[in-house]
Design a protein around this motif. Structure first.
Motif, PDB file in Angstrom:
ATOM      1  N   TYR A   1       0.873  -1.180   0.000  1.00 28.02           N
ATOM      2  CA  TYR A   1       0.000   0.000   0.000  1.00 28.02           C
ATOM      3  C   TYR A   1       0.906   1.225   0.000  1.00 28.02           C
ATOM      4  CZ  TYR A   1      -3.872   2.941   1.764  1.00 28.02           C
ATOM      5  OH  TYR A   1      -4.842   3.895   1.942  1.00 28.02           O
ATOM      6  N   ILE A   2       0.867   1.986  -1.087  1.00 27.03           N
ATOM      7  CA  ILE A   2       1.806   3.092  -1.253  1.00 27.03           C
ATOM      8  C   ILE A   2       1.075   4.419  -1.168  1.00 27.03           C
ATOM      9  CG2 ILE A   2       3.515   4.128  -2.804  1.00 27.03           C
ATOM     10  CD1 ILE A   2       4.055   1.380  -3.931  1.00 27.03           C
ATOM     11  N   SER A   3       1.423   5.209  -0.170  1.00 29.53           N
ATOM     12  CA  SER A   3       0.677   6.435   0.062  1.00 29.53           C
ATOM     13  C   SER A   3       1.604   7.544   0.569  1.00 29.53           C
ATOM     14  CB  SER A   3      -0.428   6.164   1.105  1.00 29.53           C
ATOM     15  OG  SER A   3      -1.233   7.291   1.280  1.00 29.53           O
ATOM     16  N   MET A   4       1.377   8.736   0.078  1.00 27.48           N
ATOM     17  CA  MET A   4       2.186   9.891   0.500  1.00 27.48           C
ATOM     18  C   MET A   4       1.931  10.231   1.965  1.00 27.48           C
ATOM     19  SD  MET A   4       4.201  11.881  -1.335  1.00 27.48           S
ATOM     20  CE  MET A   4       4.821  13.539  -1.611  1.00 27.48           C
ATOM     21  N   GLU A   5       0.759   9.848   2.470  1.00 26.07           N
ATOM     22  CA  GLU A   5       0.422  10.105   3.878  1.00 26.07           C
ATOM     23  C   GLU A   5      -0.152   8.822   4.476  1.00 26.07           C
ATOM     24  OE1 GLU A   5      -2.304  13.408   4.626  1.00 26.07           O
ATOM     25  OE2 GLU A   5      -2.158  14.047   2.547  1.00 26.07           O
ATOM     26  N   ILE A   6       0.269   8.498   5.680  1.00 28.46           N
ATOM     27  CA  ILE A   6      -0.421   7.459   6.458  1.00 28.46           C
ATOM     28  C   ILE A   6      -0.465   7.942   7.909  1.00 28.46           C
ATOM     29  CG2 ILE A   6      -0.507   5.053   7.231  1.00 28.46           C
ATOM     30  CD1 ILE A   6       1.082   4.197   4.828  1.00 28.46           C
ATOM     31  N   ALA A   7      -1.655   8.251   8.391  1.00 32.48           N
ATOM     32  CA  ALA A   7      -1.790   8.774   9.751  1.00 32.48           C
ATOM     33  C   ALA A   7      -1.792   7.605  10.743  1.00 32.48           C
ATOM     34  CB  ALA A   7      -3.070   9.586   9.884  1.00 32.48           C
ATOM     35  N   ILE A   8      -0.588   7.297  11.223  1.00 31.53           N
ATOM     36  CA  ILE A   8      -0.414   6.179  12.148  1.00 31.53           C
ATOM     37  C   ILE A   8      -0.920   6.587  13.526  1.00 31.53           C
ATOM     38  CG2 ILE A   8       1.339   4.816  13.320  1.00 31.53           C
ATOM     39  CD1 ILE A   8       3.121   5.334  10.800  1.00 31.53           C
TER      40      ILE A   8
ATOM     41  N   GLU B   1      -0.680  -5.851 -14.659  1.00 28.81           N
ATOM     42  CA  GLU B   1      -1.208  -6.929 -13.806  1.00 28.81           C
ATOM     43  C   GLU B   1      -0.916  -6.687 -12.324  1.00 28.81           C
ATOM     44  OE1 GLU B   1      -3.129  -9.809 -13.700  1.00 28.81           O
ATOM     45  OE2 GLU B   1      -3.813  -8.546 -15.364  1.00 28.81           O
ATOM     46  N   LYS B   2       0.045  -5.814 -12.050  1.00 26.65           N
ATOM     47  CA  LYS B   2       0.548  -5.669 -10.683  1.00 26.65           C
ATOM     48  C   LYS B   2      -0.038  -4.484  -9.911  1.00 26.65           C
ATOM     49  CE  LYS B   2       3.968  -8.794 -10.451  1.00 26.65           C
ATOM     50  NZ  LYS B   2       4.036  -9.823  -9.410  1.00 26.65           N
ATOM     51  N   PHE B   3      -0.809  -3.642 -10.572  1.00 26.79           N
ATOM     52  CA  PHE B   3      -1.203  -2.399  -9.898  1.00 26.79           C
ATOM     53  C   PHE B   3      -2.705  -2.207  -9.751  1.00 26.79           C
ATOM     54  CE2 PHE B   3       3.139  -1.450 -10.963  1.00 26.79           C
ATOM     55  CZ  PHE B   3       3.568  -0.657  -9.908  1.00 26.79           C
ATOM     56  N   ALA B   4      -3.052  -1.554  -8.653  1.00 26.06           N
ATOM     57  CA  ALA B   4      -4.410  -1.053  -8.449  1.00 26.06           C
ATOM     58  C   ALA B   4      -4.281   0.415  -8.079  1.00 26.06           C
ATOM     59  CB  ALA B   4      -5.101  -1.827  -7.336  1.00 26.06           C
ATOM     60  N   PHE B   5      -5.228   1.222  -8.516  1.00 23.83           N
ATOM     61  CA  PHE B   5      -5.108   2.669  -8.328  1.00 23.83           C
ATOM     62  C   PHE B   5      -6.389   3.247  -7.730  1.00 23.83           C
ATOM     63  CE2 PHE B   5      -5.425   7.094  -9.531  1.00 23.83           C
ATOM     64  CZ  PHE B   5      -4.130   7.573  -9.400  1.00 23.83           C
TER      65      PHE B   5
ATOM     66  N   TYR C   1       0.469  -3.765  -6.077  1.00 19.41           N
ATOM     67  CA  TYR C   1       0.926  -2.487  -5.542  1.00 19.41           C
ATOM     68  C   TYR C   1      -0.279  -1.568  -5.605  1.00 19.41           C
ATOM     69  CZ  TYR C   1       5.643  -4.310  -6.029  1.00 19.41           C
ATOM     70  OH  TYR C   1       6.768  -5.077  -5.917  1.00 19.41           O
ATOM     71  N   HIS C   2      -0.761  -1.166  -4.441  1.00 19.92           N
ATOM     72  CA  HIS C   2      -1.957  -0.321  -4.406  1.00 19.92           C
ATOM     73  C   HIS C   2      -1.513   1.141  -4.302  1.00 19.92           C
ATOM     74  CE1 HIS C   2      -6.016   0.751  -2.271  1.00 19.92           C
ATOM     75  NE2 HIS C   2      -5.791   1.453  -3.355  1.00 19.92           N
ATOM     76  N   LEU C   3      -1.709   1.864  -5.394  1.00 24.57           N
ATOM     77  CA  LEU C   3      -1.333   3.275  -5.418  1.00 24.57           C
ATOM     78  C   LEU C   3      -2.477   4.090  -4.842  1.00 24.57           C
ATOM     79  CD1 LEU C   3       0.176   3.383  -9.032  1.00 24.57           C
ATOM     80  CD2 LEU C   3       1.405   3.132  -6.846  1.00 24.57           C
ATOM     81  N   ASN C   4      -2.276   4.583  -3.649  1.00 19.20           N
ATOM     82  CA  ASN C   4      -3.316   5.352  -2.984  1.00 19.20           C
ATOM     83  C   ASN C   4      -3.145   6.806  -3.392  1.00 19.20           C
ATOM     84  OD1 ASN C   4      -5.517   5.460  -1.142  1.00 19.20           O
ATOM     85  ND2 ASN C   4      -4.166   6.518   0.298  1.00 19.20           N
ATOM     86  N   GLU C   5      -3.736   7.163  -4.541  1.00 19.74           N
ATOM     87  CA  GLU C   5      -3.541   8.469  -5.172  1.00 19.74           C
ATOM     88  C   GLU C   5      -2.257   8.431  -6.007  1.00 19.74           C
ATOM     89  OE1 GLU C   5      -5.092  10.664  -6.492  1.00 19.74           O
ATOM     90  OE2 GLU C   5      -5.856  11.931  -4.905  1.00 19.74           O
TER      91      GLU C   5
END
Ligand SMILES: *Cc1c(COP(=O)(O)O)cnc(C)c1O
Length: 572
Positions: free
Chosen positions: A15-22, A203-207, A177-181
């Motif tokens: 899960y790839i994201s510029m922000e992740i509020a942990i 085949e490898k990505f979701a957006f 690879y989930h591109l979150n934005e």
């Protein structure tokens, strides 16, 4: 300490994201996108979805916000020390930027799910020994607007660095690879270099797209792309990202994904119009219920439904909650908020009054000042009955957003001087303050320009805590209000008639609708104690659907193609 080999081998979603509020105080978020990412990884960990998170480590954060005596926003850089709660990854990887190899390392954070499952998150940093001084600052602050160069470099580190780091750490079985934005879209390049062909990359990505505001989609000038990549940008990729001579990160991510989605039903319709060349599904956002429920309601839910955390759909039956228990729980939250407020302002709110809350990023489309449009009418309606509490940050470069903040302060002064109506604006909106606001106010207000709010999530947090929404029908509220019109109130018309003048977002029409509903429906309902509690219960019942457990299951099915048995397996 490392993540053990079995977990790495089983992990198949990145899960790839510029922000992740942990956590509220860890400066890896600015607003809704980051909070959603945080709730997503919390639910994924609870449900043992085999996911790893990638984000950047911003040691100076977004910014700390305060107000000067004129009610103007001021900003201060913060200095977060990641040493305490994180482990450092030992071996850095490199990302080529211009003609330099930049070292990228990461801090590891473990999100622990309800049953103890570990979901690792790697926060990438260039503050690494061996880098030149100017390189060390690359990942320093979130949405640093000093230059586009810095922004594209951060996105190279996130996307390319993220994929490389996972490889170097032995995450060898990533199927999605989930591109979150679009910020992470450069990761497609790394896979392209490895797999050598567009179809295999796809085949490898979701957006997931998160905004219907065109300016919210990242674009870079081709000269800048050329400068930072030199001749390493394949022309085939460049073509896919081309947006009238600029490089569009959303185009890139969408073109190279096997699955794409928007974040609410209406947002899906809009996204399909914005990007007609792609099939775009929608998965409506949610919030992580155990994280956002206030303590008194958590206790009450726990007594009523011992299993509610694992199975949030039981909240459908919120109507069965005990009236007095719910009343007490809400009063505890309200006192908690107002006590806190009194310690942070000279303008003291009153426990006895109906409290309307509004907190969000001060982006212009959110129309934070709509409620003050006819200020004397508002003053007359609210006199001796209603008070307001606001919070939210404007991006440092967003002068319009900053003007809204100043206007709130000025409107507040006018209302107080002429009608005795109090309006307070709390400093430094973050998740801790959000927890108190969404549970401690009586009514949650939202007045965006229609079809600009992709989803919105703060209203879901309010509903969960028994605070009815009072909102323009946009984003998630279009769905929530249609699901249960007793869970709150709408401002103005819905989307059923696109020619309806209300849909034009006319300030006169919308503020008029707001005042009418407030005066003639909401305030009389509030005075009818039983009726109000009935509304609060209906609000809570929405949380059965608007939660990230339901949401991540939809992602698992459609975006990640995971089979619903644990351990989760990828369907080939
Ligand atoms: C929930 C939350 C948001 C997002 O709320 P919206 O309704 O999308 O504006 C932003 N910031 C913080 C701190 C939050 O907790």
């Amino acid at each position: 300490m490392e993540i053990d080999e079995e977990l790495r081998a089983n992990t198949n979603v990145a899960y790839i994201s510029m922000e992740i509020a942990i956590d509220s105080n860890i400066p890896t978020y600015s607003g809704g996108l980051g909070v959603l990412s945080g709730d997503t990884v919390r639910s994924a960990a609870d449900l043992e979805i085999p996911m790893v998170g990638i984000c950047l480590c911003y040691s100076s954060g977004y910014f700390y916000q305060f107000f000067n005596e004129f009610g103007e926003q001021k900003e201060k850089e913060i200095a977060w020390n990641f040493y305490y709660e994180f482990d450092k990854v030992e071996k850095p990887i490199t990302v080529k930027i211009e003609n330099k190899d930049v070292l990228v390392s990461a801090w590891l954070y473990r999100v622990i799910g309800q049953s103890g499952h570990i979901l690792p998150i790697y926060l990438l940093t260039t503050d690494v020994e061996g880098n030149e001084e100017w390189m060390k600052k690359m990942t320093g602050s979130l949405y640093d607007s000093t230059s586009r160069w810095n922004r594209i470099v951060q996105e190279m580190i996130l996307g390319i660095g993220g994929v490389k780091l996972l490889k170097s750490l032995g995450y060898n079985n990533i199927e999605t690879y989930h591109l979150n934005e679009g910020h992470g879209s450069f990761s497609t390049l790394e896979l392209y270099n490895e797999l050598g062909n567009i179809e295999k990359v796809k085949e490898k990505f979701a957006f997931t797209t998160h905004t219907p505001v065109p300016a919210g989609h990242d674009r870079f000038k081709n000269d800048l792309v050329k400068k930072v990549f030199e001749n390493r940008m394949p022309s085939e990729i460049q073509k896919l990202a081309d947006d009238n001579g600029e490089f569009n990160m959303t185009f890139l991510g969408m073109a190279l994904s096997r699955y794409r989605n928007a974040v609410a039903k209406k947002h899906g319709d809009i996204s399909r119009k914005m990007f007609p060349q792609y099939e775009i599904d929608y998965i409506t956002n949610g919030v992580h219920l155990p994280f956002w429920v206030s303590k008194p309601l958590r206790k009450m839910f726990g007594r009523k439904w011992p299993n509610w955390r694992a199975n949030p759909s039981v909240l459908e039956n919120a109507i069965e909650l005990d009236d007095l228990d719910l009343f007490d729980a809400h009063i505890e939250n309200k006192f908690n908020l107002i006590n806190y407020q009194k310690g942070h302002s000279w303008n003291l709110l009153d426990e006895e009054l109906i409290t309307i809350g509004f907190a969000r990023r001060f982006a212009t489309y959110k129309r934070a000042t709509l409620i003050f449009h006819d200020i004397d009418r508002l003053g007359k309606i609210c006199k001796n009955r209603v008070q307001f509490i606001f919070a939210g940050k404007a991006h440092p470069k967003d002068q319009m957003g900053k003007d809204y903040i100043k206007e709130i302060h000025e409107s507040g002064e006018y209302l107080y001087n002429n009608y005795g109506v109090k309006v307070v604006m709390m400093e430094n909106y973050n998740m801790d303050l959000a927890h108190m606001l969404v549970s401690g106010v009586d009514i949650w207000l939202n007045t965006p320009n229609r079809y600009r709010e992709a989803s919105g999530t703060s209203g879901m947090k309010a509903a969960l805590n028994g605070v009815p929404n009072f909102s323009v029908l946009d984003g998630w509220w279009l769905e929530g209000y249609k699901m249960n019109a007793l869970s709150g109130w709408a401002i103005g018309p819905d989307d059923s008639n696109p020619n309806d003048p209300g849909v034009s977002n006319d300030w006169d029409i919308d503020s008029n609708a707001l005042y009418e509903t407030l005066e003639n429906e909401i305030l009389p309902t509030y005075l009818n104690h039983d009726e109000w509690i009935f509304r609060q219960k209906n609000a809570i019942s929405l949380a059965a659907y608007f939660n990230t457990h339901r949401m991540i299951m939809e992602y698992a099915d459609r975006a990640y193609r995971l089979r619903r048995q644990r351990p989760w397996k990828y369907i080939k």
